[in-house]
Design a protein around this motif. Structure first.
Motif, PDB file in Angstrom:
ATOM      1  N   GLY A   1      71.771  29.226  25.935  1.00 40.52           N
ATOM      2  CA  GLY A   1      72.810  28.216  25.877  1.00 40.52           C
ATOM      3  C   GLY A   1      74.179  28.768  25.578  1.00 40.52           C
ATOM      4  O   GLY A   1      75.181  28.140  25.865  1.00 40.52           O
ATOM      5  N   VAL A   2      74.245  29.948  24.970  1.00 40.45           N
ATOM      6  CA  VAL A   2      75.520  30.562  24.619  1.00 40.45           C
ATOM      7  C   VAL A   2      75.615  31.902  25.327  1.00 40.45           C
ATOM      8  O   VAL A   2      74.691  32.709  25.278  1.00 40.45           O
ATOM      9  N   ASN A   3      76.732  32.123  26.002  1.00 39.26           N
ATOM     10  CA  ASN A   3      76.933  33.367  26.727  1.00 39.26           C
ATOM     11  C   ASN A   3      78.123  34.098  26.118  1.00 39.26           C
ATOM     12  O   ASN A   3      79.200  33.525  25.978  1.00 39.26           O
ATOM     13  N   VAL A   4      77.919  35.347  25.755  1.00 33.03           N
ATOM     14  CA  VAL A   4      78.986  36.189  25.222  1.00 33.03           C
ATOM     15  C   VAL A   4      79.119  37.393  26.131  1.00 33.03           C
ATOM     16  O   VAL A   4      78.131  38.053  26.449  1.00 33.03           O
ATOM     17  N   ALA A   5      80.336  37.675  26.553  1.00 28.23           N
ATOM     18  CA  ALA A   5      80.585  38.820  27.428  1.00 28.23           C
ATOM     19  C   ALA A   5      81.875  39.496  26.986  1.00 28.23           C
ATOM     20  O   ALA A   5      82.708  38.898  26.311  1.00 28.23           O
ATOM     21  N   THR A   6      82.033  40.739  27.384  1.00 24.26           N
ATOM     22  CA  THR A   6      83.255  41.482  27.119  1.00 24.26           C
ATOM     23  C   THR A   6      84.012  41.640  28.427  1.00 24.26           C
ATOM     24  O   THR A   6      83.429  42.027  29.436  1.00 24.26           O
ATOM     25  N   SER A   7      85.283  41.304  28.394  1.00 26.47           N
ATOM     26  CA  SER A   7      86.114  41.435  29.587  1.00 26.47           C
ATOM     27  C   SER A   7      86.496  42.893  29.784  1.00 26.47           C
ATOM     28  O   SER A   7      86.394  43.704  28.857  1.00 26.47           O
ATOM     29  N   PRO A   8      86.971  43.255  30.983  1.00 26.31           N
ATOM     30  CA  PRO A   8      87.418  44.634  31.215  1.00 26.31           C
ATOM     31  C   PRO A   8      88.520  45.074  30.249  1.00 26.31           C
ATOM     32  O   PRO A   8      88.642  46.252  29.936  1.00 26.31           O
ATOM     33  N   SER A   9      89.295  44.122  29.737  1.00 34.04           N
ATOM     34  CA  SER A   9      90.366  44.478  28.796  1.00 34.04           C
ATOM     35  C   SER A   9      89.864  44.552  27.353  1.00 34.04           C
ATOM     36  O   SER A   9      90.651  44.784  26.441  1.00 34.04           O
ATOM     37  N   GLY A  10      88.564  44.344  27.140  1.00 29.05           N
ATOM     38  CA  GLY A  10      87.986  44.474  25.810  1.00 29.05           C
ATOM     39  C   GLY A  10      87.934  43.190  25.002  1.00 29.05           C
ATOM     40  O   GLY A  10      87.517  43.206  23.857  1.00 29.05           O
ATOM     41  N   LEU A  11      88.360  42.078  25.582  1.00 31.65           N
ATOM     42  CA  LEU A  11      88.287  40.803  24.876  1.00 31.65           C
ATOM     43  C   LEU A  11      86.871  40.242  24.958  1.00 31.65           C
ATOM     44  O   LEU A  11      86.137  40.513  25.910  1.00 31.65           O
ATOM     45  N   VAL A  12      86.500  39.445  23.980  1.00 29.36           N
ATOM     46  CA  VAL A  12      85.187  38.803  23.955  1.00 29.36           C
ATOM     47  C   VAL A  12      85.333  37.397  24.512  1.00 29.36           C
ATOM     48  O   VAL A  12      86.207  36.640  24.082  1.00 29.36           O
ATOM     49  N   LEU A  13      84.483  37.065  25.477  1.00 25.82           N
ATOM     50  CA  LEU A  13      84.493  35.738  26.100  1.00 25.82           C
ATOM     51  C   LEU A  13      83.260  34.973  25.648  1.00 25.82           C
ATOM     52  O   LEU A  13      82.144  35.476  25.729  1.00 25.82           O
ATOM     53  N   LEU A  14      83.468  33.748  25.192  1.00 22.62           N
ATOM     54  CA  LEU A  14      82.383  32.883  24.750  1.00 22.62           C
ATOM     55  C   LEU A  14      82.365  31.651  25.644  1.00 22.62           C
ATOM     56  O   LEU A  14      83.406  31.021  25.852  1.00 22.62           O
ATOM     57  N   ARG A  15      81.180  31.326  26.179  1.00 19.33           N
ATOM     58  CA  ARG A  15      81.068  30.135  27.034  1.00 19.33           C
ATOM     59  C   ARG A  15      79.646  29.614  26.989  1.00 19.33           C
ATOM     60  O   ARG A  15      78.765  30.232  26.422  1.00 19.33           O
ATOM     61  N   LYS A  16      79.448  28.464  27.608  1.00 20.84           N
ATOM     62  CA  LYS A  16      78.122  27.864  27.714  1.00 20.84           C
ATOM     63  C   LYS A  16      77.374  28.541  28.849  1.00 20.84           C
ATOM     64  O   LYS A  16      77.915  28.720  29.925  1.00 20.84           O
ATOM     65  N   SER A  17      76.131  28.894  28.603  1.00 23.65           N
ATOM     66  CA  SER A  17      75.329  29.549  29.639  1.00 23.65           C
ATOM     67  C   SER A  17      75.133  28.661  30.844  1.00 23.65           C
ATOM     68  O   SER A  17      75.145  29.125  31.979  1.00 23.65           O
ATOM     69  N   ARG A  18      74.953  27.372  30.626  1.00 23.98           N
ATOM     70  CA  ARG A  18      74.678  26.477  31.752  1.00 23.98           C
ATOM     71  C   ARG A  18      75.930  26.112  32.543  1.00 23.98           C
ATOM     72  O   ARG A  18      75.855  25.404  33.534  1.00 23.98           O
TER      73      ARG A  18
END
Length: 109
Positions: free
Chosen positions: A64-81
């Motif tokens: 339900g929760v998706n965490v990713a790192t952008s190419p610039s090193g920022l952390v992105l938080l969003r809903k998996s669905r």
């Protein structure tokens, strides 16, 4: 589920954030949901998670929760669905302070 009235939300940040106005803010006082926003833009939309999604996220094994790192090193938080939907963006420092709060159980339900 994502269209929720957040007027009664009590927003909290990790104690590790100190007086820094840039942080992950979480509201766990609303029935059945957890809301997350970026303190840098408190008027922007918040991500809304079910209690089960939130507990699974904090425990490290939930969906339900998706965490990713952008190419610039920022952390992105969003809903998996909704991978193309709203994403909150945090610096490494903001994310580290948030996880310090998670480790201290500051955002448990």
């Amino acid at each position: 589920m994502d269209q929720v009235n957040l007027d009664g939300a009590v927003w909290r940040k990790a104690t590790a954030s100190g007086d820094n106005g840039q942080c992950v803010e979480v509201a766990t006082n609303l029935p059945g949901i957890v809301a997350v926003r970026d303190s840098k833009d408190p008027d922007s939309p918040a991500l809304i998670f079910t209690e089960d999604e939130w507990v699974g996220f904090l425990d490290g094994g939930g969906q339900g929760v998706n965490v990713a790192t952008s190419p610039s090193g920022l952390v992105l938080l969003r809903k998996s669905r909704n991978p193309d939907g709203l994403a909150l963006t945090f610096t490494d420092g903001e994310w580290a302070a948030f996880w310090d709060g998670v480790d201290k159980r500051e955002f448990d339900l």
